[in-house]
Design a protein around this motif. Structure first.
Motif, PDB file in Angstrom:
ATOM      1  N   LEU A 200       0.974  -1.081   0.247  1.00 51.50           N
ATOM      2  CA  LEU A 200       0.080  -0.124   0.110  1.00 51.50           C
ATOM      3  C   LEU A 200       1.118   1.583  -0.340  1.00 51.50           C
ATOM      4  CD1 LEU A 200      -2.553   0.887   0.311  1.00 51.50           C
ATOM      5  CD2 LEU A 200      -2.945   0.862   2.461  1.00 51.50           C
ATOM      6  N   GLY A 201       1.959   1.228   0.773  1.00 55.14           N
ATOM      7  CA  GLY A 201       3.535   2.774   0.675  1.00 55.14           C
ATOM      8  C   GLY A 201       3.505   2.681  -0.949  1.00 55.14           C
ATOM      9  N   THR A 202       3.692   1.727  -1.185  1.00 59.40           N
ATOM     10  CA  THR A 202       4.136   2.317  -3.008  1.00 59.40           C
ATOM     11  C   THR A 202       3.267   2.976  -3.648  1.00 59.40           C
ATOM     12  OG1 THR A 202       3.503  -0.187  -3.763  1.00 59.40           O
ATOM     13  CG2 THR A 202       5.334  -0.020  -2.999  1.00 59.40           C
ATOM     14  N   LEU A 203       1.447   2.530  -3.769  1.00 54.50           N
ATOM     15  CA  LEU A 203       0.344   3.250  -4.159  1.00 54.50           C
ATOM     16  C   LEU A 203       0.390   4.615  -3.646  1.00 54.50           C
ATOM     17  CD1 LEU A 203      -2.298   0.412  -4.425  1.00 54.50           C
ATOM     18  CD2 LEU A 203      -0.574   1.150  -5.990  1.00 54.50           C
ATOM     19  N   MET A 204       1.139   4.664  -2.444  1.00 56.18           N
ATOM     20  CA  MET A 204       0.533   6.227  -1.763  1.00 56.18           C
ATOM     21  C   MET A 204       1.613   6.895  -2.618  1.00 56.18           C
ATOM     22  SD  MET A 204      -0.025   5.359   2.660  1.00 56.18           S
ATOM     23  CE  MET A 204      -1.433   4.193   2.948  1.00 56.18           C
ATOM     24  N   VAL A 205       2.840   6.395  -2.067  1.00 59.42           N
ATOM     25  CA  VAL A 205       3.941   7.257  -3.137  1.00 59.42           C
ATOM     26  C   VAL A 205       3.558   7.492  -4.691  1.00 59.42           C
ATOM     27  CG1 VAL A 205       6.801   6.945  -4.049  1.00 59.42           C
ATOM     28  CG2 VAL A 205       6.010   5.712  -1.921  1.00 59.42           C
ATOM     29  N   LEU A 206       3.042   6.549  -5.246  1.00 57.88           N
ATOM     30  CA  LEU A 206       3.036   7.098  -6.698  1.00 57.88           C
ATOM     31  C   LEU A 206       1.170   8.049  -6.498  1.00 57.88           C
ATOM     32  CD1 LEU A 206       2.137   6.820 -10.063  1.00 57.88           C
ATOM     33  CD2 LEU A 206       0.343   4.922  -9.024  1.00 57.88           C
ATOM     34  N   ASN A 207       0.732   8.035  -5.428  1.00 53.74           N
ATOM     35  CA  ASN A 207      -0.205   9.050  -5.823  1.00 53.74           C
ATOM     36  C   ASN A 207       0.241  10.360  -5.263  1.00 53.74           C
ATOM     37  OD1 ASN A 207      -3.316  10.230  -5.346  1.00 53.74           O
ATOM     38  ND2 ASN A 207      -2.723  10.611  -3.222  1.00 53.74           N
ATOM     39  N   VAL A 208       1.504  10.730  -4.224  1.00 52.42           N
ATOM     40  CA  VAL A 208       2.539  12.028  -3.638  1.00 52.42           C
ATOM     41  C   VAL A 208       2.944  12.166  -5.187  1.00 52.42           C
ATOM     42  CG1 VAL A 208       4.377  12.666  -2.598  1.00 52.42           C
ATOM     43  CG2 VAL A 208       1.835  11.210  -1.044  1.00 52.42           C
ATOM     44  N   TRP A 209       3.306  11.371  -6.004  1.00 51.31           N
ATOM     45  CA  TRP A 209       4.477  11.772  -7.377  1.00 51.31           C
ATOM     46  C   TRP A 209       2.743  12.536  -7.854  1.00 51.31           C
ATOM     47  CZ3 TRP A 209       4.168   9.397 -12.035  1.00 51.31           C
ATOM     48  CH2 TRP A 209       5.118   9.788 -12.754  1.00 51.31           C
ATOM     49  N   THR A 210       2.073  11.894  -7.702  1.00 56.71           N
ATOM     50  CA  THR A 210       0.259  13.401  -8.880  1.00 56.71           C
ATOM     51  C   THR A 210       0.695  14.425  -8.430  1.00 56.71           C
ATOM     52  OG1 THR A 210      -0.795  12.241  -7.806  1.00 56.71           O
ATOM     53  CG2 THR A 210       0.278  10.971 -10.171  1.00 56.71           C
ATOM     54  N   PHE A 211       1.720  14.850  -7.653  1.00 59.40           N
ATOM     55  CA  PHE A 211       1.764  16.429  -7.113  1.00 59.40           C
ATOM     56  C   PHE A 211       1.391  17.972  -8.029  1.00 59.40           C
ATOM     57  CE2 PHE A 211       6.088  15.435  -7.527  1.00 59.40           C
ATOM     58  CZ  PHE A 211       6.286  17.031  -8.212  1.00 59.40           C
ATOM     59  N   GLY A 212       1.669  17.232  -9.037  1.00 62.16           N
ATOM     60  CA  GLY A 212       1.097  18.196 -10.792  1.00 62.16           C
ATOM     61  C   GLY A 212       0.288  19.478 -10.606  1.00 62.16           C
ATOM     62  N   SER A 213      -0.991  18.783 -10.402  1.00 64.66           N
ATOM     63  CA  SER A 213      -2.075  19.384 -10.471  1.00 64.66           C
ATOM     64  C   SER A 213      -2.508  20.417  -9.009  1.00 64.66           C
ATOM     65  CB  SER A 213      -2.808  18.293 -11.003  1.00 64.66           C
ATOM     66  OG  SER A 213      -4.453  18.861 -10.592  1.00 64.66           O
ATOM     67  N   PRO A 214      -1.890  19.949  -8.276  1.00 70.29           N
ATOM     68  CA  PRO A 214      -2.152  20.767  -6.689  1.00 70.29           C
ATOM     69  C   PRO A 214      -1.366  21.856  -7.263  1.00 70.29           C
ATOM     70  CG  PRO A 214      -1.517  18.432  -5.929  1.00 70.29           C
ATOM     71  CD  PRO A 214      -2.300  18.630  -8.123  1.00 70.29           C
ATOM     72  N   MET A 215      -0.075  21.719  -7.159  1.00 68.09           N
ATOM     73  CA  MET A 215       1.073  22.402  -6.510  1.00 68.09           C
ATOM     74  C   MET A 215       0.815  23.495  -8.262  1.00 68.09           C
ATOM     75  SD  MET A 215       5.079  22.247  -8.984  1.00 68.09           S
ATOM     76  CE  MET A 215       4.357  22.494 -10.601  1.00 68.09           C
ATOM     77  N   VAL A 216       0.662  23.573  -9.725  1.00 68.39           N
ATOM     78  CA  VAL A 216       0.401  25.013 -10.556  1.00 68.39           C
ATOM     79  C   VAL A 216      -1.269  25.464  -9.928  1.00 68.39           C
ATOM     80  CG1 VAL A 216      -0.536  24.949 -12.890  1.00 68.39           C
ATOM     81  CG2 VAL A 216       0.542  22.864 -12.562  1.00 68.39           C
ATOM     82  N   ILE A 217      -2.126  25.013  -9.324  1.00 66.18           N
ATOM     83  CA  ILE A 217      -3.702  25.282  -8.241  1.00 66.18           C
ATOM     84  C   ILE A 217      -2.437  27.001  -7.569  1.00 66.18           C
ATOM     85  CG2 ILE A 217      -5.670  25.481  -7.080  1.00 66.18           C
ATOM     86  CD1 ILE A 217      -5.639  23.452  -9.067  1.00 66.18           C
ATOM     87  N   PHE A 218      -1.942  25.815  -6.459  1.00 66.10           N
ATOM     88  CA  PHE A 218      -1.340  27.184  -5.757  1.00 66.10           C
ATOM     89  C   PHE A 218       0.218  27.849  -6.416  1.00 66.10           C
ATOM     90  CE2 PHE A 218      -1.433  22.527  -2.491  1.00 66.10           C
ATOM     91  CZ  PHE A 218      -2.038  23.137  -1.751  1.00 66.10           C
ATOM     92  N   LEU A 219       0.509  27.621  -7.071  1.00 66.21           N
ATOM     93  CA  LEU A 219       1.344  28.447  -7.190  1.00 66.21           C
ATOM     94  C   LEU A 219       0.512  29.665  -8.280  1.00 66.21           C
ATOM     95  CD1 LEU A 219       3.932  29.613  -8.810  1.00 66.21           C
ATOM     96  CD2 LEU A 219       4.121  28.366 -10.510  1.00 66.21           C
ATOM     97  N   ALA A 220      -0.761  29.606  -8.967  1.00 66.35           N
ATOM     98  CA  ALA A 220      -1.935  30.543  -9.344  1.00 66.35           C
ATOM     99  C   ALA A 220      -1.789  31.197  -7.538  1.00 66.35           C
ATOM    100  CB  ALA A 220      -2.636  29.762 -10.250  1.00 66.35           C
ATOM    101  N   GLY A 221      -1.995  30.249  -7.305  1.00 69.73           N
ATOM    102  CA  GLY A 221      -2.624  31.484  -5.578  1.00 69.73           C
ATOM    103  C   GLY A 221      -1.278  32.178  -5.235  1.00 69.73           C
ATOM    104  N   LEU A 222       0.030  31.761  -5.071  1.00 71.64           N
ATOM    105  CA  LEU A 222       0.918  32.195  -4.880  1.00 71.64           C
ATOM    106  C   LEU A 222       1.083  33.937  -5.834  1.00 71.64           C
ATOM    107  CD1 LEU A 222       3.242  29.291  -4.056  1.00 71.64           C
ATOM    108  CD2 LEU A 222       2.137  31.122  -1.980  1.00 71.64           C
ATOM    109  N   ARG A 223       0.830  33.532  -7.182  1.00 73.22           N
ATOM    110  CA  ARG A 223       1.187  35.012  -7.668  1.00 73.22           C
ATOM    111  C   ARG A 223      -0.212  35.752  -7.084  1.00 73.22           C
ATOM    112  NH1 ARG A 223       4.798  33.913 -11.649  1.00 73.22           N
ATOM    113  NH2 ARG A 223       5.880  32.172 -11.152  1.00 73.22           N
ATOM    114  N   GLN A 224      -0.720  35.702  -7.040  1.00 76.41           N
ATOM    115  CA  GLN A 224      -2.514  36.601  -6.460  1.00 76.41           C
ATOM    116  C   GLN A 224      -2.179  37.333  -5.201  1.00 76.41           C
ATOM    117  OE1 GLN A 224      -4.361  36.841  -9.083  1.00 76.41           O
ATOM    118  NE2 GLN A 224      -3.185  35.940 -10.275  1.00 76.41           N
TER     119      GLN A 224
END
Length: 309
Positions: free
Chosen positions: A169-193
């Motif tokens: 199960l930990g390997t699947l958690m790592v896979l989900n954490v690895w897909t951080f790109g979408s929230p990262m882009v949203i965070f980056l847009a929020g920081l710019r505001q």
């Protein structure tokens, strides 16, 4: 024309041009409404009706009342799948959002090639739920995979990370954490505001970067954090492909990767117990709705908006 006449004219039928625009709008929206009715609302209604029946896809459904829902309390594998799914959601989602926020803060400092890094980091979000990445993940964490090869360089003997119930199960958690790109882009847009004058005023008052982050950045980002939290929780509850591919569709070893959606698939399409699977689908809907409602209720205590006093 009197004022009363003008008012009556305004309340009458819209001008011909506006009527044409309305018809055009309805025409362009018609495919969406048709898809909503046939692809979403129709199957939902059918699933709700089937949840009160015993249906094996081979014979007509037979009404059984609430028996499918009552059977859930005696289904040990269902309880196990819920425990696995809750563990997956409660651990991987916070770690994913924390990593996404950290990288967004780093990228917000004005690195060269920002567009490249932003695209590169966003790519895992597009590919993370694909069959190809799940198969690659299975190879990476296999006995002869990349992880064990790297550990071997340091004299550490690896193991079968996928085949062990303690780490699968930990390997699947790592896979989900690895897909951080979408929230990262949203965070980056929020920081710019966030207005720069807040940081300038804080610097004049002697606040360091750490104090600015916790006193300015985090409170201003709470609506974005809340938005990402809702989306990622819903997505994590619906995760299926990763567990199916990594475990070969079994949810093993020892049901350690038996996600709720995977068990729903097994009951519906492997056991042909479609009535029970439909009831499970509605239980999942209730669980997601409950978590969403709780988050909206709790948001009043930690989410801050610009228009608040």
């Amino acid at each position: 024309m009197s004022a009363l006449g003008e008012l009556r004219a305004l309340k009458g039928k819209p001008p011909g041009r506006q009527r044409k625009q309305n018809r055009a709008a309805f025409l362009f929206l018609a495919p969406w409404f048709l898809g909503l009715a046939l692809i979403t609302l129709g199957p939902m209604a059918a699933s709700f009706a089937l949840s009160f029946t015993r249906y094996n896809l081979l014979s007509p459904p037979r009404f059984t009342g609430i028996d499918n829902f009552a059977r859930m309390f005696e289904d040990e594998r269902l309880m196990k799948s819920l425990a696995v799914t809750f563990q997956y959601v409660f651990i991987s989602v916070p770690l994913q959002l924390a990593l996404a926020l950290l990288l967004a803060v780093v990228l917000d400092r004005g690195l060269r090639g920002l567009s490249f890094y932003r695209s590169a980091f966003y790519l895992p979000s597009l590919l993370g739920a694909s069959v190809a990445i799940a198969m690659l993940w299975r190879q990476i964490f296999g006995v002869d995979g990349l992880v064990n090869a790297v550990l071997g360089w340091f004299g550490i003997e690896g193991q079968g990370w996928i085949s062990s119930p303690d780490t699968a199960l930990g390997t699947l958690m790592v896979l989900n954490v690895w897909t951080f790109g979408s929230p990262m882009v949203i965070f980056l847009a929020g920081l710019r505001q966030i207005p720069a004058m807040y940081y300038e005023a804080a610097a004049v008052d002697g606040a360091n970067r750490r104090q600015q982050f916790w006193r300015i950045t985090m409170p201003m980002l709470t609506p974005i954090i809340f938005f990402n939290l809702i989306l990622q929780i819903i997505g994590a509850f619906q995760s299926f492909t990763q567990a199916y591919i990594v475990s070969g569709g079994s949810g093993g070893p020892v049901d350690s990767t038996l996600f709720y959606t995977l068990y729903l698939y097994q009951r519906g399409f492997a056991n042909l117990d479609m009535g029970y699977a439909s009831a499970m689908a509605w239980l999942l809907l209730v669980i997601i709705a409950a978590f969403t409602a709780v988050n909206f209720w709790a948001s009043r205590f930690w989410v801050f908006y610009d228009d608040q006093d």
